[in-house]
Design a protein around this motif. Structure first.
Motif, PDB file in Angstrom:
ATOM      1  N   GLY A  80      18.872  12.308  34.366  1.00  0.00           N
ATOM      2  CA  GLY A  80      19.391  13.091  35.487  1.00  0.00           C
ATOM      3  C   GLY A  80      20.865  12.797  35.695  1.00  0.00           C
ATOM      4  N   SER A  81      21.223  11.512  35.613  1.00  0.00           N
ATOM      5  CA  SER A  81      22.621  11.224  35.881  1.00  0.00           C
ATOM      6  C   SER A  81      23.490  11.612  34.692  1.00  0.00           C
ATOM      7  CB  SER A  81      22.809   9.767  36.344  1.00  0.00           C
ATOM      8  OG  SER A  81      22.949   8.922  35.257  1.00  0.00           O
ATOM      9  N   SER A 131      28.639  24.979  30.453  1.00  0.00           N
ATOM     10  CA  SER A 131      28.817  24.877  31.906  1.00  0.00           C
ATOM     11  C   SER A 131      30.277  25.005  32.324  1.00  0.00           C
ATOM     12  CB  SER A 131      28.287  23.545  32.437  1.00  0.00           C
ATOM     13  OG  SER A 131      27.034  23.261  31.892  1.00  0.00           O
ATOM     14  N   VAL A 155      22.991  14.267  32.862  1.00  0.00           N
ATOM     15  CA  VAL A 155      23.165  15.717  32.996  1.00  0.00           C
ATOM     16  C   VAL A 155      24.179  16.041  34.092  1.00  0.00           C
ATOM     17  CG1 VAL A 155      21.986  17.846  33.717  1.00  0.00           C
ATOM     18  CG2 VAL A 155      20.949  16.366  31.983  1.00  0.00           C
ATOM     19  N   SER A 156      24.099  15.331  35.225  1.00  0.00           N
ATOM     20  CA  SER A 156      25.097  15.664  36.260  1.00  0.00           C
ATOM     21  C   SER A 156      26.498  15.253  35.840  1.00  0.00           C
ATOM     22  CB  SER A 156      24.785  15.102  37.658  1.00  0.00           C
ATOM     23  OG  SER A 156      23.728  14.224  37.644  1.00  0.00           O
ATOM     24  N   THR A 157      26.604  14.129  35.131  1.00  0.00           N
ATOM     25  CA  THR A 157      27.926  13.741  34.639  1.00  0.00           C
ATOM     26  C   THR A 157      28.469  14.804  33.672  1.00  0.00           C
ATOM     27  OG1 THR A 157      27.230  11.436  34.767  1.00  0.00           O
ATOM     28  CG2 THR A 157      29.224  11.877  33.532  1.00  0.00           C
ATOM     29  N   LYS A 190      27.871  17.914  33.640  1.00  0.00           N
ATOM     30  CA  LYS A 190      28.312  19.108  34.373  1.00  0.00           C
ATOM     31  C   LYS A 190      29.653  18.880  35.065  1.00  0.00           C
ATOM     32  CE  LYS A 190      23.870  21.301  34.903  1.00  0.00           C
ATOM     33  NZ  LYS A 190      22.668  21.369  35.735  1.00  0.00           N
ATOM     34  N   LEU A 191      29.875  17.650  35.511  1.00  0.00           N
ATOM     35  CA  LEU A 191      31.190  17.356  36.105  1.00  0.00           C
ATOM     36  C   LEU A 191      32.267  17.416  35.040  1.00  0.00           C
ATOM     37  CD1 LEU A 191      30.334  14.350  38.463  1.00  0.00           C
ATOM     38  CD2 LEU A 191      30.911  16.700  39.123  1.00  0.00           C
ATOM     39  N   ARG A 198      15.691   9.178  36.001  1.00  0.00           N
ATOM     40  CA  ARG A 198      16.946   9.109  36.725  1.00  0.00           C
ATOM     41  C   ARG A 198      18.106   8.982  35.732  1.00  0.00           C
ATOM     42  NH1 ARG A 198      18.914   4.737  39.114  1.00  0.00           N
ATOM     43  NH2 ARG A 198      17.153   3.559  38.358  1.00  0.00           N
TER      44      ARG A 198
END
Ligand SMILES: Nc1ncnc2c1ncn2[C@@H]1O[C@H](COP(=O)(O)OP(=O)(O)OP(=O)(O)O)[C@@H](O)[C@H]1O
Ligand SMILES: [Mg+2]
Length: 320
Positions: free
Chosen positions: A14-15, A50, A17-19, A21-22, A11
């Motif tokens: 995962g977070s 990205s 990577v999403s951060t 991308k934002l 997790r």
């Protein structure tokens, strides 16, 4: 540049990577913090590809590797005749990154004087080549990385506060591998298949015991250290054989204290995870791996127990 392959199941990653991308949707500077080998450059590339600048250059520079006297000419370029050996005009890497991203790796290694020069470029969005007066406008996104605690460096006067606040608008911290032991297995398989392919060999399977040993080790060198270890193991294994525990470096085998991830060194979460694993295994052994009775004993539902077995990667090894 292609999307970098970032492998994880945790997790925490995962977070991250999403951060990332934002953050890619903006052009603001990003500061990536994390121990050596945690994947800072990989994440920097992800932020770059990205975003809108993805097709433009990504220029990486290791601030700790440039001698102080070459720093300005490397970063800002020079005009022919500016100094001995400057035989023709040369753009620096800020200009080379125009339209794209500059990755300032190990920014904490910059001297205070160089920090001031970098800050000026970031504020004014222009560079002056050494030996030239004319400023040149540059449009670059800055991503910086550090394995030091910049906040502490700032308090003791080794890192400029104004630069820190400028580059630290968006911050992203990568967790050390020992705090996400569930990533060890997927990373090991990924590296094993990559290296086997490089050698033109079939992808070896990895013995369960190896994965257990590797996920208990504290990985001071993080993913890079794991990558090197798997590389070594693949190179030393015979073609078509599984990677067995005898191939694991003695350093790593000795570096784990059974059950308690890295002895007293691990972070609380990782130690709790390995403790939880021990408790569940002991209870399973007690009931001859009868899941219903094990679940009842531990106050879990059967599904709850199965979820834990999957998440903690507990398998029956029948070694006794
Ligand atoms: N999640 C991941 N998935 C796949 N490969 C990874 C992952 N994390 C790190 N790596 C690999 O591990 C190595 C180290 O990663 P990287 O260079 O990005 O780390 P770093 O934080 O910049 O390290 P350093 O501080 O030592 O420069 C690289 O070969 C990288 O490809
Ligand atoms: Mg790096």
């Amino acid at each position: 540049m292609n999307n970098p392959e970032i492998i994880y199941v945790s997790r925490e990653m995962g977070s991250a990577v999403s951060t990332a991308k934002l953050m890619a949707r903006t052009s603001s500077p990003v500061l990536i913090e994390g121990e050596s080998g945690t994947g800072k450059e990989l994440i920097a590339r992800l932020v770059h590809v990205s975003g809108q600048r993805g097709k433009m250059p990504f220029v990486a520079i290791n601030c700790g590797a440039i001698p102080e006297n070459l720093f300005e000419s490397e970063l800002f370029g020079y005009r022919s005749g500016a100094f001995t050996g400057a035989v023709r005009d040369k753009p620096g890497i800020f200009e080379a990154a125009h339209g794209g991203t500059i990755f300032l790796d190990e920014i904490g290694d910059l001297s205070v004087a160089m920090q001031a020069k970098c800050l000026r470029v970031l504020q004014e969005k222009e560079v002056r080549r050494v030996g030239e007066n004319r400023p040149r406008r540059i449009d670059v996104r800055v991503i910086a990385a550090t394995n030091r605690l910049l906040e502490r460096e700032m308090k003791i006067g080794r890192f400029r506060e104004d630069l820190y606040f400028r580059i630290g608008v968006l911050r992203l911290c990568l967790p050390p591998l020992r705090d996400r032991p569930e990533d060890v297995e997927v990373l090991s398989r990924f590296f094993a298949s990559g290296y086997a392919r490089q050698l033109g060999q079939a992808v070896p399977s990895i013995e369960r015991e190896v994965l257990e040993v590797l996920s208990l080790y504290s990985w001071p060198g993080n993913v890079r250290e794991l990558e090197n270890e798997i590389h070594r193991m693949v190179a030393l294994s015979g073609e078509g054989t599984a990677l067995g525990v005898e191939l694991v470096s003695p350093r790593i085998r000795q570096g784990i204290r059974h059950g308690l991830n890295g002895g007293v060194k691990g972070k609380l979460k990782a130690r709790l995870v390995s403790y939880e694993k021990e408790i569940i295994k002991e209870t399973l052994d007690l009931y001859g791996w009868n899941k219903t009775r094990t679940a009842r004993h531990l106050g879990l539902t059967r599904q709850g127990l199965y979820r834990k077995l999957g998440r903690l990667r507990i398998y029956r090894t029948d070694r006794n």
